[in-house]
Write a protein that holds these residues in place. Structure first.
Motif, PDB file in Angstrom:
ATOM      1  N   PRO A 127      38.350  49.455  31.364  1.00 20.37           N
ATOM      2  CA  PRO A 127      37.783  48.416  32.212  1.00 20.37           C
ATOM      3  C   PRO A 127      36.872  47.555  31.312  1.00 20.37           C
ATOM      4  O   PRO A 127      36.120  47.962  30.419  1.00 20.37           O
ATOM      5  N   VAL A 128      37.029  46.273  31.577  1.00 23.89           N
ATOM      6  CA  VAL A 128      36.196  45.219  30.819  1.00 23.89           C
ATOM      7  C   VAL A 128      35.157  44.538  31.695  1.00 23.89           C
ATOM      8  O   VAL A 128      35.377  44.574  32.772  1.00 23.89           O
ATOM      9  N   PRO A 129      34.074  43.946  31.243  1.00 25.76           N
ATOM     10  CA  PRO A 129      32.957  43.578  32.150  1.00 25.76           C
ATOM     11  C   PRO A 129      33.878  42.068  32.773  1.00 25.76           C
ATOM     12  O   PRO A 129      34.476  41.539  32.422  1.00 25.76           O
ATOM     13  N   PRO A 130      32.843  41.785  33.897  1.00 26.79           N
ATOM     14  CA  PRO A 130      33.201  40.436  34.412  1.00 26.79           C
ATOM     15  C   PRO A 130      33.258  39.576  33.352  1.00 26.79           C
ATOM     16  O   PRO A 130      32.439  39.206  32.670  1.00 26.79           O
ATOM     17  N   GLY A 131      34.306  38.409  33.816  1.00 23.28           N
ATOM     18  CA  GLY A 131      34.622  37.287  32.913  1.00 23.28           C
ATOM     19  C   GLY A 131      35.314  37.451  31.761  1.00 23.28           C
ATOM     20  O   GLY A 131      35.458  36.749  31.097  1.00 23.28           O
ATOM     21  N   THR A 132      35.691  38.695  31.366  1.00 18.14           N
ATOM     22  CA  THR A 132      36.394  39.021  30.024  1.00 18.14           C
ATOM     23  C   THR A 132      37.799  39.132  30.419  1.00 18.14           C
ATOM     24  O   THR A 132      38.243  39.755  31.352  1.00 18.14           O
ATOM     25  N   VAL A 133      38.805  38.692  29.678  1.00 17.62           N
ATOM     26  CA  VAL A 133      40.222  38.729  29.801  1.00 17.62           C
ATOM     27  C   VAL A 133      40.898  39.925  29.241  1.00 17.62           C
ATOM     28  O   VAL A 133      40.505  40.548  28.453  1.00 17.62           O
ATOM     29  N   GLY A 134      41.613  40.362  30.133  1.00 16.72           N
ATOM     30  CA  GLY A 134      42.355  41.432  29.952  1.00 16.72           C
ATOM     31  C   GLY A 134      43.550  41.587  30.643  1.00 16.72           C
ATOM     32  O   GLY A 134      43.945  40.814  31.600  1.00 16.72           O
ATOM     33  N   GLU A 135      44.312  42.675  30.885  1.00 14.87           N
ATOM     34  CA  GLU A 135      45.641  42.914  31.449  1.00 14.87           C
ATOM     35  C   GLU A 135      45.324  43.224  32.806  1.00 14.87           C
ATOM     36  O   GLU A 135      44.355  44.146  33.145  1.00 14.87           O
ATOM     37  N   ILE A 136      45.989  42.640  33.872  1.00 17.01           N
ATOM     38  CA  ILE A 136      45.816  43.030  35.448  1.00 17.01           C
ATOM     39  C   ILE A 136      46.525  44.262  35.550  1.00 17.01           C
ATOM     40  O   ILE A 136      47.758  44.089  35.473  1.00 17.01           O
ATOM     41  N   VAL A 137      45.943  45.080  36.124  1.00 14.94           N
ATOM     42  CA  VAL A 137      46.454  46.368  36.684  1.00 14.94           C
ATOM     43  C   VAL A 137      46.128  46.742  37.979  1.00 14.94           C
ATOM     44  O   VAL A 137      44.886  46.573  38.372  1.00 14.94           O
ATOM     45  N   VAL A 138      47.161  47.245  38.845  1.00 20.46           N
ATOM     46  CA  VAL A 138      47.222  47.143  40.219  1.00 20.46           C
ATOM     47  C   VAL A 138      47.525  48.436  40.824  1.00 20.46           C
ATOM     48  O   VAL A 138      48.611  49.232  40.257  1.00 20.46           O
ATOM     49  N   SER A 139      46.868  49.007  41.743  1.00 21.56           N
ATOM     50  CA  SER A 139      47.462  50.197  42.475  1.00 21.56           C
ATOM     51  C   SER A 139      46.911  49.870  43.955  1.00 21.56           C
ATOM     52  O   SER A 139      46.565  49.156  44.405  1.00 21.56           O
ATOM     53  N   GLY A 140      48.109  50.681  44.783  1.00 25.49           N
ATOM     54  CA  GLY A 140      47.964  50.619  46.392  1.00 25.49           C
ATOM     55  C   GLY A 140      49.238  50.928  46.731  1.00 25.49           C
ATOM     56  O   GLY A 140      50.152  51.142  46.090  1.00 25.49           O
ATOM     57  N   PRO A 141      49.201  50.990  48.181  1.00 20.17           N
ATOM     58  CA  PRO A 141      50.519  51.387  48.956  1.00 20.17           C
ATOM     59  C   PRO A 141      51.624  50.521  48.858  1.00 20.17           C
ATOM     60  O   PRO A 141      52.833  50.813  49.129  1.00 20.17           O
ATOM     61  N   HIS A 142      51.286  49.379  48.259  1.00 19.26           N
ATOM     62  CA  HIS A 142      52.342  48.374  48.189  1.00 19.26           C
ATOM     63  C   HIS A 142      53.038  48.324  46.966  1.00 19.26           C
ATOM     64  O   HIS A 142      54.006  47.425  46.611  1.00 19.26           O
TER      65      HIS A 142
END
Length: 504
Positions: free
Chosen positions: A341-356
Motif C-alpha cells: 500500500p502507498v500513502p494518500p496522494g501517491t499514485v499506484g495500481e487500483i486493487v479491489v476486493s468484495g462480493p461483486h
C-alpha cells in the motif's frame, strides 16, 4: 445486502418483486408503447416457456443481438428465468466480432430483435426473434440446482485484444445492483432514459436498477442520437446515464432547444467526463446533479462520487476530478509495484476486493489468473490495471491505465490530464490523445476551434514536457459500439497535424 450475505437468488426475481409491489407502474417505455410491471412479468413468463420449448436449458448461453428495446428487456429476463446465461452483443458489432464471440461462448441460440438483420454465417447457430419462437410449454415447477449458472457473459470491447467474456454470477451481480442503488438512490418516481447500449454493462444494469426501485426505464430502439433530448423531454426522464460522447451530443441539442426538462441526475462512467463538460451539463439542465463513477466489467462498479449540484468556483481541481469513494462492502487499495500500500496522494495500481468480483473470463484461465488473485489474507482481489490515488478521505482520483501514464523529459502526466486540458479550450468538444511507436503523441479533437488555437490553448494550460507533438482536427472522433472513443482507429490513422511544441 452485506459482504457476508450476498444472497445469490435468481435475478429474474427483481422483476417478480417489482410486479408484486408495483403491478400497474410503467416498467418500460419504447416510443408510444408502455408496459407495466405486471404485464412485463407475464410476457417474460410466456417467453421463458417458449425458450424451454425449443430446448433451452439451465446453463445454456443465449446471445441477445438487439438494440435497446422492450424486446431486449423481455428477452433478458426470460433467459434468466429459464436458468440460462444471457450474452448481450451490440447490434452494431461487426461480423468478425460476432463470429469471435459466438465461437467463444458456444451459445445454443441467438435472439435478434428483427428478422431482417443481416447476420453472418455462425456455424448453424439457430436464430430467432422473440415473436417467431414456437408455442410455450405449460408451466412446470422445477427445483433449481444448488449452483446457479452465470447470469451473463459480458464481452469486453476488444479495443486492445480479442473480446473476453466476463463470467457474471447472479450473486455478484445482485450485490452490485444493491450497492449501486444504495449510493445513487433511484426511486419509484424516477424515469431512467438509457442510451448506452445494453451490451455494455453500464446500460445493462439500468434494467436491474429500475426493477429494484420500481422505476420506469425508457429505451430508444433504433432512434438516432439526435433524438436523445426529445425522447428525454417527452418521456419525462429524470435520470440519464452518460458517456462523454453522449454528453457532448446532448449539450449540442440543448443549445438548439433550451426548454426545461425533468432531468435531476446524470451519471458518468466508461470514460472520464471533463469538469468543463460536467459544468456545462449543470448550466444547461439547472438543478441536475452530475455523478462521476468508476468501475469495470470485471467487478461492475468500484466507486461513486457524492452528488454535486453546484461546485464552488475555484474548488480543488483534484476534488472536482475525483470519482468518489468505494461502494459499501468494497475494499479499495492503491498498491505500488511490489504490492505494498502507498500513502494518500501517491499514485499506484487500483486493487479491489468484495462480493461483486466476477468469476473471471470464460474459457480463459490464464487471463483470469493474470487479473484475479488473492492477497496475503487469502481474500480474492481484482488487479484493475488502472492507476490512481486515494486522498485522506478515501476519494479516488483516476490517472488512467499503465499505458495512459506518460513520463516525458522527467515529468509525469497522463492522457486524462492532457485531454482534459484540451477540452477546456473554447471550441473543443471532445479530445483524445494517442501515441505512436516512435513515442510521439497526437492530440485529436472534434469541434470548430482552429488547430493553432488549440495548440496555443494547450501551451497556456500545460507545462512544456506535457504538450503533445501534434494536434489533429477531425469532424467526429470514432467510437466503439459502447460509445467510447476508439483509440485504436485513431492510432491507425495518419494525421495531418499542427505542431504543438511537445518536443524540441
Amino acid at each position: 445486502m452485506s459482504e457476508q450475505d450476498p444472497t445469490p437468488k435468481g435475478l429474474h426475481r427483481l422483476l417478480d418483486d417489482a410486479a408484486a409491489r408495483h403491478p400497474h407502474r410503467t416498467a418500460v417505455i419504447e416510443g408510444a408503447r408502455a408496459v407495466d410491471y405486471a404485464r412485463l412479468s407475464r410476457r417474460v413468463d410466456q417467453l421463458a416457456r417458449r425458450l424451454a420449448a425449443i430446448g433451452v436449458q439451465r446453463g445454456d448461453r443465449v446471445v441477445l443481438l438487439m438494440a435497446n428495446s422492450l424486446a431486449f428487456v423481455e428477452s433478458l429476463y426470460a433467459v434468466l428465468r429459464a436458468g440460462a446465461t444471457a450474452v448481450p452483443v451490440s447490434p452494431d458489432a461487426k461480423p468478425f466480432q460476432l463470429r469471435k464471440i459466438t465461437a467463444n461462448a458456444q451459445p445454443i441460440l441467438l435472439l435478434a430483435d428483427r428478422a431482417d438483420r443481416d447476420l453472418p454465417l455462425l456455424n448453424g447457430l439457430p436464430t430467432h426473434t422473440p415473436d417467431d419462437l414456437p408455442a410455450a410449454l405449460p408451466p412446470t415447477a422445477v427445483p433449481p440446482p444448488p449452483d446457479e449458472p452465470p447470469a451473463f457473459l459480458l464481452y469486453t470491447s476488444g479495443s486492445t485484444s480479442d473480446p473476453k467474456g466476463v463470467i457474471c454470477p447472479p450473486g455478484a451481480v445482485l450485490f452490485a445492483v444493491h450497492a449501486i442503488a444504495q449510493r445513487l438512490g433511484y426511486t419509484e418516481a424516477d424515469t431512467v432514459y438509457c442510451r448506452p447500449p445494453f451490451s455494455f454493462d453500464y446500460g445493462l444494469y439500468q434494467i436491474l436498477l429500475c426493477a429494484l426501485a420500481g422505476a420506469t426505464l425508457v429505451v430508444s430502439g433504433d432512434q438516432p442520437e439526435v433524438a436523445t433530448l426529445r425522447i428525454a423531454r417527452d418521456s419525462g426522464a429524470t435520470v440519464m446515464p452518460l458517456v462523454p460522447t453522449l454528453a457532448t451530443s446532448l449539450l449540442t441539442l440543448a443549445r438548439r432547444d433550451p426548454r426545461p426538462t425533468r432531468l435531476r441526475l446524470f451519471t458518468n462512467t466508461g470514460e472520464h467526463l471533463p469538469s468543463t463538460r460536467a459544468d456545462a451539463l449543470r448550466a444547461a439542465f439547472p438543478g441536475a446533479e452530475v455523478v462521476p463513477m468508476y468501475g469495470m466489467t470485471e467487478c461492475k462498479r468500484i466507486t461513486i462520487a457524492d452528488p454535486v449540484t453546484d461546485p464552488e468556483p475555484g474548488a480543488d481541481p483534484a476534488l472536482r476530478a475525483c470519482v468518489g469513494r468505494a461502494l459499501p462492502g468494497t475494499t479499495l487499495r492503491i498498491l505500488n509495484e511490489d504490492g505494498e500500500p502507498v500513502p494518500p496522494g501517491t499514485v499506484g495500481e487500483i486493487v479491489v476486493s468484495g462480493p461483486h468480483l466476477m468469476a473471471g473470463y470464460w474459457r480463459d484461465p490464464e487471463e483470469t489468473a493474470l487479473r484475479y488473485g488473492h492477497d496475503c489474507t487469502g481474500r480474492r482481489v481484482l488487479r484493475t490495471g488502472d492507476y490512481g490515488s486515494l486522498d485522506a478521505e478515501g476519494r479516488l482520483r483516476l490517472e488512467g491505465r499503465r499505458d495512459d501514464l506518460i513520463k516525458r523529459r522527467g515529468m509525469r502526466t497522463s492522457t486524462t490530464e492532457i485531454e482534459a486540458a484540451a477540452c477546456d479550450v473554447p471550441g473543443v468538444a471532445e479530445a483524445c490523445l494517442t501515441g505512436a511507436k516512435d513515442g510521439t503523441l497526437t492530440l485529436w479533437y472534434a469541434g470548430p476551434a482552429d488547430p493553432a488555437v488549440v495548440t496555443a490553448g494547450l501551451r497556456d494550460r500545460l507545462e512544456g514536457p506535457k504538450l503533445p507533438d501534434g494536434v489533429a482536427s477531425v469532424a467526429d472522433l470514432p467510437r466503439t459500439v459502447n460509445g467510447k472513443i476508439d483509440r485504436r482507429r485513431l492510432t491507425d490513422t495518419i494525421p495531418q497535424t499542427a505542431p504543438a511544441g511537445g518536443q524540441s
